[in-house]
Design a protein around this motif. Structure first.
Motif, PDB file in Angstrom:
ATOM      1  N   LEU A  63       9.488 -10.915   6.673  1.00 24.68           N
ATOM      2  CA  LEU A  63       9.612  -9.471   6.518  1.00 24.68           C
ATOM      3  C   LEU A  63      10.616  -8.965   7.539  1.00 24.68           C
ATOM      4  O   LEU A  63      10.375  -8.997   8.727  1.00 24.68           O
ATOM      5  N   ASP A  64      11.767  -8.525   7.087  1.00 24.83           N
ATOM      6  CA  ASP A  64      12.766  -8.053   8.032  1.00 24.83           C
ATOM      7  C   ASP A  64      12.517  -6.583   8.382  1.00 24.83           C
ATOM      8  O   ASP A  64      11.726  -5.890   7.767  1.00 24.83           O
ATOM      9  N   GLU A  65      13.188  -6.104   9.393  1.00 24.58           N
ATOM     10  CA  GLU A  65      12.963  -4.745   9.890  1.00 24.58           C
ATOM     11  C   GLU A  65      13.312  -3.683   8.850  1.00 24.58           C
ATOM     12  O   GLU A  65      12.663  -2.647   8.761  1.00 24.58           O
ATOM     13  N   LEU A  66      14.320  -3.945   8.037  1.00 28.00           N
ATOM     14  CA  LEU A  66      14.700  -2.977   7.012  1.00 28.00           C
ATOM     15  C   LEU A  66      13.564  -2.767   6.022  1.00 28.00           C
ATOM     16  O   LEU A  66      13.240  -1.638   5.652  1.00 28.00           O
ATOM     17  N   LEU A  67      12.927  -3.873   5.608  1.00 28.05           N
ATOM     18  CA  LEU A  67      11.823  -3.764   4.668  1.00 28.05           C
ATOM     19  C   LEU A  67      10.686  -2.962   5.276  1.00 28.05           C
ATOM     20  O   LEU A  67      10.067  -2.131   4.617  1.00 28.05           O
ATOM     21  N   PRO A 101       1.648   1.563   6.625  1.00 24.35           N
ATOM     22  CA  PRO A 101       1.571   0.152   6.233  1.00 24.35           C
ATOM     23  C   PRO A 101       0.669  -0.644   7.167  1.00 24.35           C
ATOM     24  O   PRO A 101       0.675  -0.443   8.388  1.00 24.35           O
ATOM     25  N   THR A 102      -0.100  -1.532   6.587  1.00 17.82           N
ATOM     26  CA  THR A 102      -1.057  -2.339   7.326  1.00 17.82           C
ATOM     27  C   THR A 102      -0.692  -3.817   7.203  1.00 17.82           C
ATOM     28  O   THR A 102       0.232  -4.193   6.475  1.00 17.82           O
ATOM     29  N   ILE A 103      -1.458  -4.644   7.885  1.00 21.65           N
ATOM     30  CA  ILE A 103      -1.265  -6.089   7.779  1.00 21.65           C
ATOM     31  C   ILE A 103      -1.378  -6.541   6.326  1.00 21.65           C
ATOM     32  O   ILE A 103      -0.636  -7.416   5.877  1.00 21.65           O
ATOM     33  N   TYR A 104      -2.260  -5.923   5.563  1.00 20.16           N
ATOM     34  CA  TYR A 104      -2.413  -6.314   4.165  1.00 20.16           C
ATOM     35  C   TYR A 104      -1.170  -5.981   3.335  1.00 20.16           C
ATOM     36  O   TYR A 104      -0.796  -6.733   2.433  1.00 20.16           O
ATOM     37  N   ASP A 105      -0.541  -4.866   3.628  1.00 19.96           N
ATOM     38  CA  ASP A 105       0.704  -4.537   2.931  1.00 19.96           C
ATOM     39  C   ASP A 105       1.787  -5.566   3.242  1.00 19.96           C
ATOM     40  O   ASP A 105       2.481  -6.056   2.346  1.00 19.96           O
ATOM     41  N   TYR A 106       1.930  -5.897   4.507  1.00 14.04           N
ATOM     42  CA  TYR A 106       2.926  -6.890   4.908  1.00 14.04           C
ATOM     43  C   TYR A 106       2.619  -8.250   4.292  1.00 14.04           C
ATOM     44  O   TYR A 106       3.522  -8.989   3.887  1.00 14.04           O
ATOM     45  N   LEU A 107       1.354  -8.583   4.223  1.00 15.18           N
ATOM     46  CA  LEU A 107       0.956  -9.869   3.644  1.00 15.18           C
ATOM     47  C   LEU A 107       1.364  -9.965   2.182  1.00 15.18           C
ATOM     48  O   LEU A 107       1.976 -10.955   1.750  1.00 15.18           O
ATOM     49  N   VAL A 108       1.031  -8.946   1.403  1.00 16.97           N
ATOM     50  CA  VAL A 108       1.379  -8.947  -0.022  1.00 16.97           C
ATOM     51  C   VAL A 108       2.891  -9.059  -0.225  1.00 16.97           C
ATOM     52  O   VAL A 108       3.379  -9.820  -1.062  1.00 16.97           O
ATOM     53  N   ALA A 133      -3.847  -2.825  -1.254  1.00 12.85           N
ATOM     54  CA  ALA A 133      -2.485  -3.148  -0.820  1.00 12.85           C
ATOM     55  C   ALA A 133      -1.679  -3.738  -1.973  1.00 12.85           C
ATOM     56  O   ALA A 133      -0.501  -3.402  -2.161  1.00 12.85           O
ATOM     57  N   TRP A 134      -2.294  -4.634  -2.724  1.00 14.64           N
ATOM     58  CA  TRP A 134      -1.623  -5.249  -3.885  1.00 14.64           C
ATOM     59  C   TRP A 134      -1.207  -4.169  -4.887  1.00 14.64           C
ATOM     60  O   TRP A 134      -0.089  -4.191  -5.400  1.00 14.64           O
ATOM     61  N   SER A 135      -2.090  -3.228  -5.147  1.00 16.45           N
ATOM     62  CA  SER A 135      -1.819  -2.186  -6.147  1.00 16.45           C
ATOM     63  C   SER A 135      -0.711  -1.240  -5.699  1.00 16.45           C
ATOM     64  O   SER A 135       0.198  -0.916  -6.463  1.00 16.45           O
TER      65      SER A 135
END
Length: 317
Positions: free
Chosen positions: A304-308, A105-112, A133-135
């Protein structure tokens, strides 16, 4: 307030708009390098990173400039259909279209994943990272169903807009439809579309976002959302003086700063706080702004919590 209540009620249903510049992609690749080892270029090193040195060294006197965007504009003024212009566009498209997010996971994944269906991410970047990341994160919203099968607005990912085009996206002008670049698809009416690659490079002296129908549509949607937004996050976009038209369109949508007394601006940038704030003073009402040097300190990351994060890591690996 529960997570569900916050999704549906925060800011009276108004959207959160995120605007991405080159700094966002640079931050993402520094944390998680591009999967094939490619370097993300800037306008000051793109000549060497992409492999344009042979073209640039053979240009006429007076065309060269350290900033590639200005160099390209000078070359365009000489002849917009020159073989050099055509080859530069081809090489840049080929370079960026081959870039991929790493599996982790990258910053873009977390952002989406930090946003909702009513929110919008608009990027100035050519790279495919936001679209990828969106896809790949759609299953987290749709729980395995297609977007058409979802009956709840909040099961959708945020909207994504490409203000300068993107190597991942193509456009069919005949049907006014967009989709994955160089792909065929059928419209709801059964018409076959082919998504032509979108133009990426525009000379700074001739930028007109109304000429290209796809780019025009992206700006119309961004301006609509900016007018309604209660929170705006600007991540790695320095509001450069070379992009006068873009700034004018943003100002037009945002309106007079005194009329945005209840809105909050959030700035994510590695530059000094005073310098970043100065770039966006015409958008910030009084003290209504937040400043962070890292994405992981901003309001988006706080949702974004740690579980996610653990779930994401497990799925991608």
């Amino acid at each position: 307030m529960t997570r569900e209540e916050e999704i549906t009620k925060v800011y009276g249903g108004k959207p959160h708009v995120v605007i991405l510049g080159a700094g966002a992609s640079i931050a993402s690749t520094r944390r998680n390098p591009e999967a094939t080892g490619k370097e993300l270029p800037s306008m000051y090193n793109i000549t060497d990173v992409v492999g344009l040195r042979d073209i640039v060294d053979a240009l006429p006197d007076g065309v060269y400039h350290d900033n590639f965007e200005i160099l390209y504009s000078k070359l365009y003024d000489l002849n917009p259909l020159s073989s050099e212009i055509i080859e530069i566009n081809k090489r840049i498209y080929d370079y960026f279209s081959g870039m991929k997010l790493p599996v982790e996971p990258t910053i873009y994944d977390y952002l989406v994943l930090s946003l909702r269906a009513k929110d919008t991410i608009a990027t100035f970047n050519w790279d495919p990272f936001l679209h990828q990341a969106w896809s790949r994160n759609q299953p987290f919203f749709t729980e395995g169903r297609s977007l058409r099968e979802c009956d709840n607005l909040y099961q959708f990912p945020p909207k994504i807009l490409f203000l300068h085009g993107c190597v991942s996206i193509g456009y069919d002008a005949t049907h006014d439809a967009s989709g994955p670049s160089k792909y065929n698809a059928y419209t709801a009416n059964g018409d076959l579309c082919y998504f032509e690659p979108i133009k990426l490079l525009y000379p700074v002296t001739h930028k007109d976002y109304n000429v290209d129908p796809y780019i025009k549509s992206q700006w119309i949607r961004l301006q609509r959302d900016l007018k309604e937004a209660k929170r705006v996050t600007v991540f790695g976009y320095s509001a450069p003086q070379t992009d006068v038209e873009a700034i004018d369109l943003l100002k037009e949508a945002w309106g007079e700063v005194d009329a945005r007394a209840y809105e909050q601006f959030e700035l994510i940038d590695i530059r000094k706080e005073d310098d970043v704030k100065e770039s966006w003073n015409e958008f910030i009402h009084s003290h209504h702004y937040d400043y962070h040097k890292s994405f992981f300190d901003c309001s988006l990351a706080n949702h974004l919590d740690e579980l996610l994060k653990v779930i994401i890591i497990g799925v991608f690996l």
